[in-house]
Design an enzyme around this catalytic site. Structure first.
Site, PDB file in Angstrom:
ATOM      1  N   LYS A   1     -15.068  63.809 -31.101  1.00 36.85           N
ATOM      2  CA  LYS A   1     -14.503  64.928 -31.849  1.00 36.85           C
ATOM      3  C   LYS A   1     -15.631  65.791 -32.399  1.00 36.85           C
ATOM      4  CE  LYS A   1     -10.139  63.581 -31.530  1.00 36.85           C
ATOM      5  NZ  LYS A   1      -9.081  64.375 -30.887  1.00 36.85           N
TER       6      LYS A   1
ATOM      7  N   HIS B   1      -3.825  60.220 -18.904  1.00 33.68           N
ATOM      8  CA  HIS B   1      -3.562  60.851 -20.199  1.00 33.68           C
ATOM      9  C   HIS B   1      -2.256  61.624 -20.085  1.00 33.68           C
ATOM     10  CE1 HIS B   1      -4.008  63.083 -23.918  1.00 33.68           C
ATOM     11  NE2 HIS B   1      -4.995  62.266 -24.249  1.00 33.68           N
TER      12      HIS B   1
END
EC number: 4.1.1.39
Length: 461
Positions: A167, A288
């Site tokens: 992140k 995903h």
């Protein structure tokens, strides 16, 4: 037009259909639109539109055509339940090898019927695949056992793979991205690209791959432990996916088995998943599911459930798929997400409506992510009943007060806490990184462990 005489047979028994082995069975929650036909009539029209029929009888229909009609065989109007049996002959197969394809399964079972004017809503909640059809799907070529083997663990109950997502999800250039990887790998095992990361102008794909390769080698040298990375190879173009995958394998060389390939399977579709599965059978295929909530959300009454998506992913060949956090994380989910995790890992498993026999097809790993941190993990493991999974915590690692490596260690300690059956607050007294997670995530700590401040003698954060 009432088509129930042709497309509904409520005398059929599910046990006979399963024993016959020639039908895919689907369970839907369906509501007819007011002003149209009754429940059975609408269900029959749904089956017609999903197979051999349309809104009128056509002159080209013959006896063979009628023999492959989809049939409504069970209804419960009070529960809005309808079950439909689809002959396996209806489903498209590859010209090149005769294999089955999820694209055809979706086109028939959840295609045009989603836009029918006489249906208020219809959502698939489960499906059953008979052995003759199941054997035509690829299934996974690699499993969590292959990752455990790389990590030097037992291939049975090898345990929790501690992972993260770097992140912020966008905005890091190649070297800062790789530096964050190195930091996490000092305490953790597995890092994945976030789903939009690829070849942005500020982070060229090849530069990032080279930087991550260098970071992995340095982290392995520093810790003496193998590390794993899941690279996003998703693209609209089959050849772009191949180019990305081949460049990664060339760059990582002898560490190629330390690399998984991530595909955004919902947005890119079955073709992208199958491209990765068939072109790179030695790589762990990481599915995903970004975007899936548009149809799988409990708030959506059309489409299919997350359970159905997970089941389809195993058929397609996903080595692992994100399955939610069972209500323990930030993303929408419920404790019933556990059913998805169970269905994709077992060789025989009960779903909401059908028991599925997988006939030895390789399992698919549950991948857990979305708002998880060390404090939430003991309860999560207790709910699931095991820790043989991959967990990718972004904020749960890099939001740790002492940084990514400490965040990774806190997650690993959370598994140890659960395995020992220890009280988390008492366990924290002897495990610094886990204890510091209480300070890192005080809102969660207050909610889950109200007396933690007094017990750990820590000041309010």
């Amino acid at each position: 037009m009432d088509q129930s005489n042709r497309y509904a047979n409520l005398n059929l028994k599910e046990s006979d259909l399963i024993a016959g082995g020639r039908h895919v069975l689907c369970a839907y929650i369906m509501k007819p639109k007011a002003g149209f036909g009754n429940f059975v009539e609408t269900a029959a029209h749904f089956a017609a539109e999903s197979s051999t029929g349309t809104n009128v009888e056509v002159s080209t229909t013959d006896d063979f055509t009628r023999g492959v009609d989809a049939l409504v065989y069970e209804v419960d109007e009070a529960k809005e339940l309808m079950k439909i049996a689809y002959p396996i002959e209806l489903f498209d197969r590859n010209v090149i090898d005769g294999r089955a394809m999820i694209a055809s399964f979706l086109t028939l079972t959840i295609g045009n019927n989603q836009g029918m004017g006489d249906v208020e809503y219809a959502k698939m909640h489960d499906f059953y695949v008979p052995p003759a059809y199941l054997r035509l799907f690829d299934g996974p070529s690699t499993t969590i056992k292959d990752l455990w083997r790389v990590l030097g663990r037992p291939v049975v109950d090898g345990g929790f793979i501690v992972g993260t997502i770097i992140k912020p999800k966008l905005g890091l250039r190649p070297q800062p991205f790789a530096d964050a990887c190195y930091d996490f790998w000092l305490g953790g095992d597995f890092i994945k690209n976030d789903e939009p990361q690829g070849n942005q102008v500020f982070a060229p794909f090849k530069d990032t791959v080279r930087a991550v390769n260098d970071a992995m080698r340095r982290a392995q040298d520093a810790t003496g432990q193998p590390k794993l990375f899941s690279f996003n190879i998703t693209a609209d173009d089959h050849y772009e996916m191949l180019a990305r995958g081949e460049y990664i394998l060339e760059t990582f060389g002898e560490n190629a088995d330390h690399v998984a390939f991530l595909v955004d399977g919902y947005v890119a579709g079955p073709a992208a998943v199958t491209t990765a599965r068939r072109a790179f059978p030695k790589q762990y295929l990481h599915y995903h599911r970004a975007g899936h909530g548009a149809v799988t959300s409990p708030q959506s009454k059309r489409g299919y459930t997350a359970f159905v998506l997970s089941k389809m992913a195993r058929l397609q060949g996903a080595s692992g798929i994100h399955v939610g956090t069972m209500g323990y994380g930030k993303m929408e989910g419920e404790a019933s997400d556990r059913d998805s995790a169970f269905m994709i890992t077992q060789d025989s498993a009960e779903g909401p409506y059908f028991k599925q026999e997988w006939l030895g097809m390789n399992p698919t790993t549950p991948i857990i992510s979305g708002g998880m941190n060390a404090l939430r993990m003991p309860g999560f493991f207790a709910n699931l009943g095991h820790s043989n999974l991959i967990m990718t915590a972004g904020g749960g690692a890099f939001g740790h007060i002492d940084g990514g490596a400490a965040g990774a260690r806190s997650l690993r300690q959370a598994e140890q806490c659960w395995k020992q059956g220890a009280d988390p607050v008492a366990f924290a007294k002897d495990h610094r990184e886990f204890a510091r997670a209480f300070e890192s995530f005080p809102n969660d700590a207050d909610k889950l462990y109200p007396n933690w401040r007094n017990m750990l003698k820590l000041a309010a954060a």
